[in-house]
Scaffold this motif. Sequence first.
Motif, PDB file in Angstrom:
ATOM      1  N   ASN A 266     -28.579   7.164   5.957  1.00 59.62           N
ATOM      2  CA  ASN A 266     -28.889   8.429   6.626  1.00 59.62           C
ATOM      3  C   ASN A 266     -28.500   8.422   8.104  1.00 59.62           C
ATOM      4  OD1 ASN A 266     -30.223   9.636   4.314  1.00 59.62           O
ATOM      5  ND2 ASN A 266     -31.930   8.234   4.706  1.00 59.62           N
ATOM      6  N   ARG A 267     -27.600   7.505   8.491  1.00 57.99           N
ATOM      7  CA  ARG A 267     -27.339   7.321   9.912  1.00 57.99           C
ATOM      8  C   ARG A 267     -25.868   7.507  10.296  1.00 57.99           C
ATOM      9  NH1 ARG A 267     -31.626   5.484  12.456  1.00 57.99           N
ATOM     10  NH2 ARG A 267     -30.380   4.796  14.224  1.00 57.99           N
ATOM     11  N   SER A 268     -25.055   7.971   9.363  1.00 57.92           N
ATOM     12  CA  SER A 268     -23.638   8.168   9.662  1.00 57.92           C
ATOM     13  C   SER A 268     -23.412   9.491  10.392  1.00 57.92           C
ATOM     14  CB  SER A 268     -22.812   8.158   8.375  1.00 57.92           C
ATOM     15  OG  SER A 268     -21.503   8.637   8.618  1.00 57.92           O
ATOM     16  N   GLY A 269     -22.837   9.414  11.587  1.00 58.91           N
ATOM     17  CA  GLY A 269     -22.498  10.632  12.304  1.00 58.91           C
ATOM     18  C   GLY A 269     -21.410  11.422  11.603  1.00 58.91           C
ATOM     19  N   TYR A 270     -20.500  10.730  10.945  1.00 56.00           N
ATOM     20  CA  TYR A 270     -19.423  11.373  10.197  1.00 56.00           C
ATOM     21  C   TYR A 270     -20.007  12.209   9.058  1.00 56.00           C
ATOM     22  CZ  TYR A 270     -14.617  11.485   8.245  1.00 56.00           C
ATOM     23  OH  TYR A 270     -13.377  11.857   7.784  1.00 56.00           O
ATOM     24  N   PHE A 271     -20.889  11.589   8.270  1.00 53.75           N
ATOM     25  CA  PHE A 271     -21.528  12.319   7.176  1.00 53.75           C
ATOM     26  C   PHE A 271     -22.337  13.494   7.711  1.00 53.75           C
ATOM     27  CE2 PHE A 271     -25.167  13.314   4.539  1.00 53.75           C
ATOM     28  CZ  PHE A 271     -24.621  13.419   3.269  1.00 53.75           C
ATOM     29  N   ALA A 272     -23.076  13.252   8.785  1.00 53.02           N
ATOM     30  CA  ALA A 272     -23.957  14.295   9.315  1.00 53.02           C
ATOM     31  C   ALA A 272     -23.170  15.538   9.697  1.00 53.02           C
ATOM     32  CB  ALA A 272     -24.730  13.755  10.520  1.00 53.02           C
ATOM     33  N   ASP A 273     -22.064  15.348  10.402  1.00 48.87           N
ATOM     34  CA  ASP A 273     -21.310  16.499  10.876  1.00 48.87           C
ATOM     35  C   ASP A 273     -20.701  17.296   9.730  1.00 48.87           C
ATOM     36  OD1 ASP A 273     -20.228  17.944  13.252  1.00 48.87           O
ATOM     37  OD2 ASP A 273     -18.329  17.429  12.299  1.00 48.87           O
ATOM     38  N   ARG A 274     -20.387  16.648   8.614  1.00 50.61           N
ATOM     39  CA  ARG A 274     -19.773  17.337   7.481  1.00 50.61           C
ATOM     40  C   ARG A 274     -20.811  17.954   6.535  1.00 50.61           C
ATOM     41  NH1 ARG A 274     -16.188  17.356  10.336  1.00 50.61           N
ATOM     42  NH2 ARG A 274     -14.066  16.599  10.064  1.00 50.61           N
TER      43      ARG A 274
END
Length: 406
Positions: free
Chosen positions: A60-68
């Motif tokens: 739950n800590r990926s900035g890449y995943f979060a932005d998408r």
Amino acid sequence: MNKLPLEGIRIADFTWIGAGSFTTKLFADHGADVIKVESADRLDALRGSRPYAQGVPGVNRSGYFADRNSNKKSITLNLKTAEGQELARQLIATSDIVANNFTPGTMEKFGLGYEAVKKIRPDVIYLAMSMQGSSGPEHKYLGFGLTIGALTGLQFLSGLPDKEPAGTGTNFPDHIPNPCHAAFAVLAALRHRRRTGQGQYIDVAQTEPTVALLGPTMMDCAANGKVGGRTGNRHPAAAPHGVYPCEGVDRWIAISAGTEAAWSGLVAALPEADGLRAAQFSTAQDRMANADELDAALAQATSRYEADALMAKLQRHGVPAGVVRSAEDIVERDLQLQHRQHWVRLQHPEMGDAIYNAPPFRIGGHTETVRWPAPLLGQHTDEVCRDVFGMDEAGVASLRLKGVLT
């Protein structure tokens, strides 16, 4: 009056990684109810992609995943079980759009291919965005953005002359051509359904929107038999045209002075640069023929200037010029992006204060579209089970024990 444009539209989102997730993000950011179907056993690879918040890895800590994945809900289903597939069918029955970017045949293994889904929801809009499309000799090939860049010729054209293909530095097809083409197709299908009541099967071969970026190169080959190659920052019909050093460490400016007016402006803006007034640079043809020497003379002049000050000076003289920004520049100091409220900060349950891109376009009256941070893995499973599937707590607990809800 304050409803977002796509409120009332639901998407059963089976996409993962880059292009598919960005496609459905565009809908989520504009009000669609996007329910992301995930698996705790086989994670979306983007959840394991850097950068991580505070440098600490975690699903739950990926900035890449979060932005998408802003504004989406996440449920975790085990689609290898009959009960999991049945829940997926229940979700689809309430959804306007079903989206996936798997290799052809994957959704069919779960009984969720288009023909099966159409029986559940006859007017469904079904988006399939594999690398090579649903048919053809290579349709079963698995691909990622880097693969697509290579197969389409994008990578062949990226880099310096006489060097190996360098690529674009990121999976460019995942970020621009493929999600934008797919989203456009879905919006057209929604309009068609509104007018006719008919659904659509949308078959996006991700190589093809990427090929569409290379029109001049393809036309030159088809019409003239000329195979283009890597040219770095050079332009085939303009000089100077490139990136030049400025004062400081790793500071650069892009300059293009391909017209006589721009060239005159460049010379006038840099009165101390005697080298630019050499006879070998007198005409456009001279400048093209002596591009290496011109670049060296211009670089010597620009290296004495602070980048932003030089950009402003050149622009006042009618010269196309722009500072080469770093990530820090863009996030912290870009006044235009700040004015347009492009960067949105949201509180994420694990990452804390996290930054998100706003959509790359604005619709009048809807400035605040990024409303929720990316979901934790399975964060909304109970909510969806209750509100969409009509289950009670005991039913949810039972499915968890069986491994249906992972």
